[in-house]
Scaffold this motif. Structure first.
Motif, short mmCIF file in Angstrom:
data_model
loop_
_atom_site.label_atom_id
_atom_site.label_comp_id
_atom_site.label_asym_id
_atom_site.label_seq_id
_atom_site.Cartn_x
_atom_site.Cartn_y
_atom_site.Cartn_z
N GLU A 27 68.77 115.41 -6.47
CA GLU A 27 67.75 114.70 -5.70
C GLU A 27 66.65 114.18 -6.62
O GLU A 27 66.21 113.03 -6.50
CB GLU A 27 67.16 115.62 -4.63
CG GLU A 27 66.27 114.94 -3.65
CD GLU A 27 67.00 114.17 -2.58
OE1 GLU A 27 66.33 113.42 -1.85
OE2 GLU A 27 68.25 114.29 -2.47
N ILE A 60 56.75 113.80 -8.09
CA ILE A 60 58.10 113.70 -7.56
C ILE A 60 58.80 115.06 -7.60
O ILE A 60 59.45 115.46 -6.63
CB ILE A 60 58.91 112.63 -8.34
CG1 ILE A 60 58.33 111.25 -8.06
CG2 ILE A 60 60.39 112.69 -7.98
CD1 ILE A 60 58.82 110.17 -9.01
N LYS A 65 67.52 111.04 -8.50
CA LYS A 65 67.48 109.80 -7.71
C LYS A 65 66.14 109.08 -7.85
O LYS A 65 66.08 107.86 -7.89
CB LYS A 65 67.71 110.09 -6.22
CG LYS A 65 69.09 110.52 -5.85
CD LYS A 65 69.13 110.78 -4.35
CE LYS A 65 70.38 111.49 -3.94
NZ LYS A 65 70.36 111.81 -2.50
N TYR A 66 65.07 109.84 -7.88
CA TYR A 66 63.73 109.28 -7.87
C TYR A 66 63.07 109.26 -9.24
O TYR A 66 62.10 108.52 -9.44
CB TYR A 66 62.84 110.06 -6.89
CG TYR A 66 63.39 110.04 -5.50
CD1 TYR A 66 63.24 108.91 -4.70
CD2 TYR A 66 64.08 111.12 -4.98
CE1 TYR A 66 63.77 108.86 -3.42
CE2 TYR A 66 64.61 111.08 -3.70
CZ TYR A 66 64.45 109.96 -2.93
OH TYR A 66 64.97 109.92 -1.66
N CYS A 67 63.58 110.05 -10.14
CA CYS A 67 62.99 110.15 -11.48
C CYS A 67 64.12 110.35 -12.49
O CYS A 67 64.33 111.46 -12.99
CB CYS A 67 62.00 111.31 -11.51
SG CYS A 67 61.02 111.41 -13.01
#
Length: 70
Positions: free
Chosen positions: A47, A29, A50-52
């Motif tokens: 950013e 990621i 958001k994913y991690c």
């Protein structure tokens, strides 16, 4: 891991194969976010979050347990 913008490719250290899948995911990621943001700017970290969401903890674990960093 490392993202090469000119070649548009991500490469990984072979030691990554020895760590947990959760840590591998966090490195992947991290490198994918570099496609959008080349440096570790505020935007990059937002950013990434958001994913991690636990990327800081996972990064610290990677350093502590495996003496390496992506």
């Amino acid at each position: 891991g490392q993202y090469n913008r000119k070649k548009h490719e991500i490469t990984f250290n072979n030691q990554l194969a020895l760590v947990s899948l959760k840590l591998i995911d966090s490195v992947i990621i991290h490198e994918l976010v570099h496609i959008k943001y080349m440096n570790h700017s505020i935007d990059f970290h937002e950013e990434l979050e958001k994913y991690c969401p636990n990327h800081k903890g996972l990064r610290n674990r990677l350093i502590k347990e495996y003496k390496t960093i992506w």
